[in-house]
Design an enzyme around this catalytic site. Structure first.
Site: not given
Length: 193
Positions: A113-114
């Site tokens: 994800c991030h």
């Protein structure tokens, strides 16, 4: 099911803003496969996870602080996402240094994800093909990576493996790719390579 007996995996996170599924699912998968898992945070405190970056979810206990772990004790590093977690973690000098040490030692790093923001900060993305949450595309390209929209990417160039995925929907592929990478590393070590 993968056999990860004898493997030691480190998960690093901050104490707030970690996406629940992105820390719990890999942890539970690794434990079920026989690996030992250690969770570390900057302060060694309990992690308040979230769902979709805003709704409070489970609390996850940390085992130690990031500063107190030695990369030599582990076979792989897992970095969960969550926007606040990832943004805070990339500003933690101990987390950045730890990621660099894993890469220098040739040990896999799995970021979802991030979480690839930490890889950018650590200078580990140059020449790598990665994926992430789509909003990181420009960040990764500007940091020398090639961004692709796939559920999982395992790039083993430059002497170390980066495993990346886009979001919680990709966790099955993320977990199985991490397991395959750890099994492959074990087989290579066992054959004297």
């Amino acid at each position: 099911m993968a056999d990860l007996n004898g493997k030691n995996v480190l998960i690093i996170s901050t104490e707030f803003g970690t996406e629940q599924a992105e820390i719990e699912t890999p942890r539970d998968f690794l434990l079920a496969a026989g690996a030992s898992v250690t969770v570390a945070t900057p302060d060694g405190g309990t992690i308040q996870t979230v769902i979709s970056d805003r709704d409070p979810a489970d609390q996850v206990s940390a085992d130690t602080t990031i500063a107190d772990v030695a990369d030599s004790d582990f076979d792989a590093l897992v970095v969960p996402g969550g926007t606040v977690n990832a943004d805070t973690l990339r500003q933690d000098k101990d987390a950045v240094a730890l990621a660099r040490r894993f890469a220098t030692a040739g040990k896999p790093i799995a970021a979802i994800c991030h979480a690839p923001w930490l890889l950018v900060e650590a200078g580990l993305t140059i020449g790598k093909t990665l994926t992430s949450f789509p909003s990181l595309r420009s960040d990764l390209n500007n940091a020398g990576a090639t961004w692709v929209d796939r559920e999982v990417v395992a790039d083993d160039t430059n002497g170390f493996t980066l495993i990346t995925s886009r979001n919680p929907d990709d966790l099955d592929a993320f977990d199985s790719t991490l397991a395959e990478t750890l099994e492959k590393a074990g087989a290579a070590a066992g054959s004297g390579r």
